[in-house]
Write a protein that holds these residues in place. Structure first.
Motif, PDB file in Angstrom:
ATOM      1  N   TYR A  25       0.838  -1.203   0.000  1.00 52.77           N
ATOM      2  CA  TYR A  25       0.000   0.000   0.000  1.00 52.77           C
ATOM      3  C   TYR A  25       0.873   1.252   0.000  1.00 52.77           C
ATOM      4  CZ  TYR A  25      -4.689  -1.934   0.517  1.00 52.77           C
ATOM      5  OH  TYR A  25      -5.889  -2.548   0.281  1.00 52.77           O
ATOM      6  N   ARG A  26       1.948   1.219   0.801  1.00 51.37           N
ATOM      7  CA  ARG A  26       2.803   2.403   0.849  1.00 51.37           C
ATOM      8  C   ARG A  26       3.436   2.655  -0.509  1.00 51.37           C
ATOM      9  NH1 ARG A  26       4.240   5.845   4.104  1.00 51.37           N
ATOM     10  NH2 ARG A  26       3.662   4.685   5.949  1.00 51.37           N
ATOM     11  N   LEU A  50       1.569   9.651  -5.336  1.00 50.88           N
ATOM     12  CA  LEU A  50       2.062  10.968  -4.919  1.00 50.88           C
ATOM     13  C   LEU A  50       3.130  11.464  -5.896  1.00 50.88           C
ATOM     14  CD1 LEU A  50       2.253  10.579  -1.029  1.00 50.88           C
ATOM     15  CD2 LEU A  50       0.533  11.784  -2.371  1.00 50.88           C
ATOM     16  N   ARG A  73       2.998  14.807  -8.088  1.00 46.48           N
ATOM     17  CA  ARG A  73       4.065  15.811  -7.956  1.00 46.48           C
ATOM     18  C   ARG A  73       4.703  16.134  -9.294  1.00 46.48           C
ATOM     19  NH1 ARG A  73       8.867  15.713  -3.828  1.00 46.48           N
ATOM     20  NH2 ARG A  73       9.072  17.877  -4.378  1.00 46.48           N
ATOM     21  N   ARG A 101      12.810  15.614  12.767  1.00 47.34           N
ATOM     22  CA  ARG A 101      13.089  14.227  13.147  1.00 47.34           C
ATOM     23  C   ARG A 101      12.256  13.271  12.312  1.00 47.34           C
ATOM     24  NH1 ARG A 101      16.817  11.721  14.600  1.00 47.34           N
ATOM     25  NH2 ARG A 101      16.261  10.423  16.361  1.00 47.34           N
ATOM     26  N   HIS A 102      10.985  13.633  12.112  1.00 43.07           N
ATOM     27  CA  HIS A 102      10.078  12.737  11.421  1.00 43.07           C
ATOM     28  C   HIS A 102      10.294  12.757   9.917  1.00 43.07           C
ATOM     29  CE1 HIS A 102       6.695  10.296  10.577  1.00 43.07           C
ATOM     30  NE2 HIS A 102       5.981  11.249  10.041  1.00 43.07           N
ATOM     31  N   ARG A 103      10.274  13.962   9.341  1.00 46.33           N
ATOM     32  CA  ARG A 103      10.273  14.046   7.886  1.00 46.33           C
ATOM     33  C   ARG A 103      11.660  13.940   7.274  1.00 46.33           C
ATOM     34  NH1 ARG A 103       5.653  13.893   4.484  1.00 46.33           N
ATOM     35  NH2 ARG A 103       4.012  13.718   6.027  1.00 46.33           N
ATOM     36  N   GLN A 113       6.777   8.253  14.424  1.00 45.99           N
ATOM     37  CA  GLN A 113       6.206   9.190  15.387  1.00 45.99           C
ATOM     38  C   GLN A 113       6.271   8.645  16.819  1.00 45.99           C
ATOM     39  OE1 GLN A 113       2.335  10.129  13.695  1.00 45.99           O
ATOM     40  NE2 GLN A 113       3.282  10.781  11.790  1.00 45.99           N
ATOM     41  N   ARG A 161       1.181  18.168  12.715  1.00 41.82           N
ATOM     42  CA  ARG A 161       0.118  18.826  11.933  1.00 41.82           C
ATOM     43  C   ARG A 161       0.338  20.336  11.891  1.00 41.82           C
ATOM     44  NH1 ARG A 161      -3.643  15.113  13.927  1.00 41.82           N
ATOM     45  NH2 ARG A 161      -4.018  16.434  15.715  1.00 41.82           N
ATOM     46  N   MET A 183       3.285  21.128   9.602  1.00 38.58           N
ATOM     47  CA  MET A 183       2.925  20.904   8.204  1.00 38.58           C
ATOM     48  C   MET A 183       1.979  21.991   7.714  1.00 38.58           C
ATOM     49  SD  MET A 183       2.759  16.758   8.373  1.00 38.58           S
ATOM     50  CE  MET A 183       1.752  16.434   6.942  1.00 38.58           C
ATOM     51  N   ASP A 227      -4.741  15.587   8.238  1.00 38.92           N
ATOM     52  CA  ASP A 227      -4.665  14.535   9.236  1.00 38.92           C
ATOM     53  C   ASP A 227      -4.151  13.230   8.606  1.00 38.92           C
ATOM     54  OD1 ASP A 227      -5.096  13.888  11.943  1.00 38.92           O
ATOM     55  OD2 ASP A 227      -6.776  12.626  11.330  1.00 38.92           O
ATOM     56  N   ALA A 250      -2.444  12.954   5.832  1.00 37.68           N
ATOM     57  CA  ALA A 250      -1.061  13.132   5.377  1.00 37.68           C
ATOM     58  C   ALA A 250      -0.105  12.959   6.556  1.00 37.68           C
ATOM     59  CB  ALA A 250      -0.885  14.504   4.730  1.00 37.68           C
ATOM     60  N   THR A 251      -0.504  13.464   7.728  1.00 35.20           N
ATOM     61  CA  THR A 251       0.329  13.307   8.921  1.00 35.20           C
ATOM     62  C   THR A 251       0.468  11.830   9.272  1.00 35.20           C
ATOM     63  OG1 THR A 251      -0.649  15.362   9.726  1.00 35.20           O
ATOM     64  CG2 THR A 251       0.651  14.109  11.292  1.00 35.20           C
ATOM     65  N   ARG A 252      -0.666  11.118   9.218  1.00 34.40           N
ATOM     66  CA  ARG A 252      -0.636   9.725   9.657  1.00 34.40           C
ATOM     67  C   ARG A 252       0.019   8.806   8.628  1.00 34.40           C
ATOM     68  NH1 ARG A 252      -6.409   8.232  11.268  1.00 34.40           N
ATOM     69  NH2 ARG A 252      -5.351   6.372  12.041  1.00 34.40           N
ATOM     70  N   THR A 253      -0.300   8.986   7.343  1.00 37.34           N
ATOM     71  CA  THR A 253       0.308   8.102   6.345  1.00 37.34           C
ATOM     72  C   THR A 253       1.803   8.387   6.182  1.00 37.34           C
ATOM     73  OG1 THR A 253      -0.320   9.616   4.565  1.00 37.34           O
ATOM     74  CG2 THR A 253      -1.804   7.780   4.982  1.00 37.34           C
ATOM     75  N   GLY A 254       2.241   9.579   6.612  1.00 39.42           N
ATOM     76  CA  GLY A 254       3.658   9.904   6.528  1.00 39.42           C
ATOM     77  C   GLY A 254       4.499   9.116   7.528  1.00 39.42           C
ATOM     78  N   ASP A 255       3.836   8.506   8.501  1.00 36.90           N
ATOM     79  CA  ASP A 255       4.559   7.747   9.521  1.00 36.90           C
ATOM     80  C   ASP A 255       4.954   6.386   8.957  1.00 36.90           C
ATOM     81  OD1 ASP A 255       5.574   6.633  11.795  1.00 36.90           O
ATOM     82  OD2 ASP A 255       3.831   7.065  13.047  1.00 36.90           O
ATOM     83  N   PRO A 256       6.247   6.042   9.030  1.00 34.43           N
ATOM     84  CA  PRO A 256       6.654   4.724   8.511  1.00 34.43           C
ATOM     85  C   PRO A 256       5.891   3.569   9.169  1.00 34.43           C
ATOM     86  CG  PRO A 256       8.507   5.871   9.589  1.00 34.43           C
ATOM     87  CD  PRO A 256       7.378   6.834   9.503  1.00 34.43           C
ATOM     88  N   ALA A 257       5.346   3.810  10.377  1.00 37.67           N
ATOM     89  CA  ALA A 257       4.635   2.728  11.077  1.00 37.67           C
ATOM     90  C   ALA A 257       3.148   2.680  10.715  1.00 37.67           C
ATOM     91  CB  ALA A 257       4.800   2.903  12.584  1.00 37.67           C
ATOM     92  N   PHE A 258       2.671   3.582   9.859  1.00 38.18           N
ATOM     93  CA  PHE A 258       1.242   3.636   9.539  1.00 38.18           C
ATOM     94  C   PHE A 258       0.768   2.294   8.963  1.00 38.18           C
ATOM     95  CE2 PHE A 258      -2.249   4.463   6.519  1.00 38.18           C
ATOM     96  CZ  PHE A 258      -3.159   5.029   7.382  1.00 38.18           C
ATOM     97  N   TRP A 299      -4.233   1.170   6.122  1.00 34.89           N
ATOM     98  CA  TRP A 299      -4.395   1.546   4.713  1.00 34.89           C
ATOM     99  C   TRP A 299      -5.821   1.356   4.230  1.00 34.89           C
ATOM    100  CZ3 TRP A 299      -0.879   4.476   2.592  1.00 34.89           C
ATOM    101  CH2 TRP A 299       0.423   4.453   3.116  1.00 34.89           C
ATOM    102  N   PHE A 309      -7.882   4.264   5.265  1.00 35.05           N
ATOM    103  CA  PHE A 309      -7.478   5.404   4.444  1.00 35.05           C
ATOM    104  C   PHE A 309      -8.082   5.286   3.037  1.00 35.05           C
ATOM    105  CE2 PHE A 309      -3.956   7.106   1.610  1.00 35.05           C
ATOM    106  CZ  PHE A 309      -4.346   8.431   1.720  1.00 35.05           C
ATOM    107  N   SER A 358       0.257  16.691   0.320  1.00 32.39           N
ATOM    108  CA  SER A 358       1.465  15.862   0.358  1.00 32.39           C
ATOM    109  C   SER A 358       2.568  16.462  -0.499  1.00 32.39           C
ATOM    110  CB  SER A 358       1.146  14.445  -0.129  1.00 32.39           C
ATOM    111  OG  SER A 358       0.149  13.877   0.680  1.00 32.39           O
ATOM    112  N   ALA A 367       6.083  17.858   0.815  1.00 30.36           N
ATOM    113  CA  ALA A 367       7.320  17.266   0.289  1.00 30.36           C
ATOM    114  C   ALA A 367       8.256  18.355  -0.219  1.00 30.36           C
ATOM    115  CB  ALA A 367       6.991  16.271  -0.824  1.00 30.36           C
ATOM    116  N   ALA A 401      20.452   8.786  13.652  1.00 32.24           N
ATOM    117  CA  ALA A 401      19.862   8.832  12.317  1.00 32.24           C
ATOM    118  C   ALA A 401      20.695   7.972  11.381  1.00 32.24           C
ATOM    119  CB  ALA A 401      19.828  10.269  11.822  1.00 32.24           C
TER     120      ALA A 401
END
Lengths: 169, 307
Positions: free
Chosen positions: A55-56, A63, A67, A126-128, A134, A153, A156, B13, B15-23, B26, B29, B47, B51, B85
């Protein structure tokens, strides 16, 4: 056939539906095929959550498509406006770096992050940029997950608004 | 039906949540996207804008510009955060809160690249395995500690751009140039304009299409195809007689895998072009390209003589 490919096939319809929900329309089958090719090209190790991975990947493809369209239309506009401050390819500029980020965008990003407070700005980076989950950021900074989400949020929102002011200018 | 503001908020909301690698949600969504075509449109716009701005934020110094007279307390967590990192690390240099020089380091791990846009319109592209120290106070000065960087410098005769590398200094004259530094060896290649090597010492002028190698055996100047300078950014490495050990170090940096060279081959000169794409798919192919053989060695490879 790899495990990931098998999961792709069993989720084919759901992924197609997901791409259509993303507005892929008639191109959905093509995008799905592109996704299939990408999966085969990517040599990945074991994946913890293959469905989420698919899905990702599909989400990222949509996206990227959006873009690419957006950037070509912005570029067309920049060219038609002729001597804008950031038109690429001007001969006096040493610019092999065609994607050089416009200075006004840098300044706007800097200013926008300055308005959301140090904590939200740090969480955003840190996140982006460092790509830390998170939940991990919440643990690292001793905050609740919902606080991290709310800060993200906020950051962003500020960046989006700054971006729109540039695009509308 | 939700109003436009509601759609915008929900999109942010998601975009914030799907941006998390742990999301993981789906399907929920997908159901939201399906509910109304405006949902996908708003989500895509947000998005893309995030970006684009994230790229800008990534190009900014790691900390927001400091105001005069308000020294910031160093945050020890930031150091740890930097060390954690995995792919690219931007840490704040020692003395960042001092009044004079405000150095900060930008580093890339092997196999990753990064481009930094400077406030004056110059940009620096970092190849993998590179550490560059910049100065917030003096934005026309950079120190290459290791690795490779391509400098695209906006020329200002009053404030020439300087690059310190090892014991040497480079000063630009309106320029695109590439610098590589490994212990004991510095290489410079000029793509556009010109550079002065050690204006206080040897004072060698390098015009576009010229390259310089400074090592234990002194300074040697040679020709280079100007258009190939910085070719690593498009996955292309050109060589005209560089010793194999330098070629191996470049490829290792780009791939993020160690590549060593057997001692009897280390100094053998190599002429030719390496396409990193091909090598990424098939590291063994590098052997044939340089007239040798690749042998697995730990996490990486060793280049050894063909039997």
């Amino acid at each position: 056939m790899s495990g990931l490919e098998a999961i792709f096939l069993s989720h084919r319809d759901a992924l197609l539906r997901f791409l259509r929900a993303h507005g892929a329309g008639d191109a959905a089958e093509d995008v799905l095929h592109e996704l299939w090719l990408k999966l085969q090209a990517a040599q990945t190790g074991p994946i913890a959550s293959p469905t989420g991975y698919l899905y990702r990947a599909a989400n990222n493809l949509m996206l990227d498509r959006y873009r690419a369209e957006r950037q070509s239309s912005l570029r067309d506009r920049a060219w038609s406006e002729a001597a804008g401050p950031v038109v690429p390819d001007r001969s006096e500029d040493p610019s092999p770096e065609r994607a050089l980020i416009a200075r006004e965008t840098l300044a706007a990003a800097d200013a926008a992050l300055a308005t959301v407070g140090e904590r939200a700005a740090r969480i955003f980076r840190r996140h982006r940029i460092d790509n830390v989950a998170q939940k991990a950021i919440a643990a690292e900074m001793g905050l609740s997950l919902s606080t991290v989400e709310a800060d993200l949020r906020k950051a962003m929102r500020a960046l989006i608004d700054a971006r729109r002011r540039i695009d509308e200018a | 039906m939700t109003g436009q503001d509601g759609v915008e908020q929900a999109a942010l909301d998601w975009a914030t949540r799907t941006g998390d690698p742990a999301f993981a949600e789906w399907e929920t969504f997908a159901a939201w996207l399906e509910a109304d075509p405006r949902h996908a449109a708003a989500y895509h716009a947000i998005s893309a804008e995030v970006a684009e701005m994230t790229e800008a934020v990534a190009a900014l110094p790691a900390e927001p510009t400091q105001r005069e007279g308000t020294p910031r307390r160093p945050d020890p967590r930031r150091w740890m955060a930097g060390a954690l990192a995995a792919s690219l690390v931007a840490t704040v240099g020692i003395g960042a809160w001092e009044r004079r020089a405000q150095p900060y380091a930008v580093e890339t791990a092997d196999g990753t690249t990064r481009t930094i846009a400077l406030a004056d319109g110059s940009s620096i592209a970092l190849n993998g395995g590179t550490k560059l120290v910049l100065d917030r106070r003096d934005t026309r000065l950079a120190r290459l500690e290791r690795g490779e960087a391509l400098f695209s410098v906006r020329h200002d005769a009053a404030r020439p751009f300087r690059v310190d590398v090892g014991q040497d200094r480079l000063v630009d004259i309106g320029t695109v140039f590439d610098v590589t530094h490994a212990p004991g060896v510095t290489r410079v290649a000029v793509g556009e304009g010109a550079v002065i090597f050690n204006p206080e010492g040897e004072k060698v002028r390098l015009d576009a299409g010229r390259a310089l190698r400074s090592g234990a055996d002194g300074v040697v100047v040679s020709d280079v195809a100007a258009h190939s300078v910085g070719g690593w950014r498009s996955g292309r490495l050109d060589y005209d007689g560089a010793p194999l050990r330098e070629v191996a170090a470049d490829v290792a940096r780009a791939l993020g895998r160690p590549i060593t060279v057997a001692p009897d081959l280390a100094e053998r000169p190599f002429r030719g072009t390496i396409q990193l794409d091909g090598i990424t798919r098939d590291p063994a192919g590098l052997g044939a390209l340089v007239g040798a053989r690749m042998q697995r060695a730990g996490q990486g490879w060793e280049i050894v003589a063909t039997p």
